[in-house]
Design an enzyme around this catalytic site. Sequence first.
Site, PDB file in Angstrom:
ATOM      1  N   GLU A 255     -17.638 -91.144  68.762  1.00  0.00           N
ATOM      2  CA  GLU A 255     -17.026 -92.469  68.909  1.00  0.00           C
ATOM      3  C   GLU A 255     -15.649 -92.391  69.578  1.00  0.00           C
ATOM      4  O   GLU A 255     -14.692 -93.013  69.140  1.00  0.00           O
ATOM      5  CB  GLU A 255     -16.916 -93.163  67.539  1.00  0.00           C
ATOM      6  N   ASP A 328     -26.157 -94.541  59.820  1.00  0.00           N
ATOM      7  CA  ASP A 328     -24.771 -94.820  59.439  1.00  0.00           C
ATOM      8  C   ASP A 328     -24.649 -95.673  58.174  1.00  0.00           C
ATOM      9  O   ASP A 328     -24.402 -96.880  58.273  1.00  0.00           O
ATOM     10  CB  ASP A 328     -24.061 -95.534  60.597  1.00  0.00           C
ATOM     11  N   GLU A 356     -18.935-100.729  53.407  1.00  0.00           N
ATOM     12  CA  GLU A 356     -18.882-101.211  54.793  1.00  0.00           C
ATOM     13  C   GLU A 356     -20.115-102.043  55.140  1.00  0.00           C
ATOM     14  O   GLU A 356     -20.007-103.066  55.815  1.00  0.00           O
ATOM     15  CB  GLU A 356     -18.778-100.019  55.753  1.00  0.00           C
TER      16      GLU A 356
END
Length: 654
Positions: A255, A328, A356
């Site tokens: 990323e 993820d 998240e």
Amino acid sequence: MKSFFYSLMTTILLTVATTVSAEDGSALWLRFGTQGQSDVTGVKCTAMDELKQHWQGGPVVLKKQKKIAKDGFSITTKGGKTFIEASNDAGLLYGAFHLLRLQQTGKDVSNLHINEKPFFDLRILNHWDNPNGTVERGFAGKSIFQYPDAEKMKYYARANASIGINGTVLNNVNAKPEALSTENLQKVKQIAEWLRPYGIRTYLSVNFASPIKLGGLDTADPLNPQVVDWWKKKVAEIYQLIPDFGGFLVKANSEGEPGPCDFGRTHAEGANMMADILRKHGGIVMWRAFVYNPQSKDRAKQAYEEFMPLEGQFHDNVIIQVKNGPVDFQPREPYSPLFTAAQKTPVMVEFQITQEYLGAANHLVFLAPMWREFFSYVQPQKLRAMAGVANIGTDTNWCGHHFAQANWYAFGRLAWDPTLTTEYIADEWLRQTFSNDERLVRPMTQVMAESHEACVNYMMPLGLHHIFAGGHHYGPEPWYDVPGIRRDWTPQYYHRADSIGLGFDRTRKGSNAVEQYPASLSARLNDINTCPEEFLAWFHHVSWNHKMKSGRTFWDELCHKYDLGVHQTRQFLTSWDNMKPFVDAQRFDEVQRKLRIQTRDAVWWRDACLLYFQQFSKLPIPNDVEHPIHNLDEMMRYKINISMYENPAYGYDK
Ligand code: GCW
């Protein structure tokens, strides 16, 4: 008359004070109430301080006993005394907290014969905290490490020690080079001193390009002697300040973060360079396997593809830190196949405690069942350590949601003993955090145990994944797309809805991700008739009319699951409403408010997803399912304006 009035008032006030004392969640599960007054003798250490302050039973003797495993302890009653024995101070402290936990949960402590030792040597929190005080995917305020003070740090350390956590990474894996500045290291030294008495070692995330950005070199090539020299000096500086410093956590070539591949080197070359330098100080490197690039046909295959060719190349103080699932931290993922494939590479699991992808600090979702599910596929023996991305911030109740504290708690307890059941942990936590009253413990244990499955149902049932809004990952946006964006950052990449069906074909005819699993499991996953239904759309492009075990079509089952999730959250709210007599006012109201948000959000998820997918299935929503109360275009216009550093104040509010 007057005196009658006064005595009545006094009685009322006293009753109120004893039944519901003011609580705001700041005490976490360490609500010891009145001070202890016991006779505690033996080794002078932190364990002694804790017991002197909080133990209310008979005399306790603390003793060192070399034969006991590191961090383990025994508790034995002999001649009216309780003996806690351990080979190190941390072991004594864990024993002390164990005894206190028995007291708090109302257990009989008169005749104890207990032997415990932690399953994992390293039980570590990862904070994604930035120097400016923001917390990436943090939903509980700002970073507790930005302006740390002794009192707060001590409480943090006690909470961790009480559940066996013995390491903490203070900063975000998206690490700023300044993490290693001399100024910051002074601060880390101070924090390490506060944490040390509680058996907690301090670690840092580091930016691989630090030699360039901080050291002024023109390369960060791990094989360049000047670069190696820079790291050597930096590491020496760290150990001078923090002699028991734990080591580095590294997110490299992921990323947009820099890494060894930028210089034509492998992950192994990068990790080994750091590990060799840290070794002589007793430090380790935790090297993350969370890597993926937009060119790959299947993001779920990439960690395996990059790391399996490096088998056997990592030095012995490197551990590859792998997220539990191959994509993820989704509400549900199959385990990452690296865990069973890696034979020569030491691996550790990274769980995400912060929610998240599970409703942030608004949804009550107990994560123990999800982690237990992981361990039903991956034997804990395969792992070197357990890491958890923390959900802690400056909020009064530490975690944003009172019940999110249970996830911090469960993480520590499972790192100590991965065989503890969901119900056992929930029961233990509820008793300490709220009350030993069975009328609370029983129904709320059930709510907690069911809450993860409920969340999967209303967000992403049957193997669906990553259909979140771009950016903040809070609400549903299966339609999310932006011109020019990487395909693997769009929900369509994952759900692949079309007129035939739904789901990502990862079978041998598709991306062949199934091949990364051990043969028998691979065969089971590859066949749509044997693939566990909870992973169906993860591994298959499932036709809308596919027959499910329930006898329903896939489409009907999808509708039922979404609707079930909504009904489950409503039931959670009702259960909590019934808890009013057993919970102090502030925490009762705050949890109730959050459950109302969650219940509305569940409807939002159900309606948005079913209406969106219906455009492809062109099938009616079954009659026995509550029909959407929103319109698709209304939902598609709806945006929550938040960054990835905050918790939404409300969920869906239309
Ligand atoms: O899931 C993604 C998160 C990023 C995070 C990244 C990672 C720290 O959205 O916020 O960055 O994973 O784990 O590195």
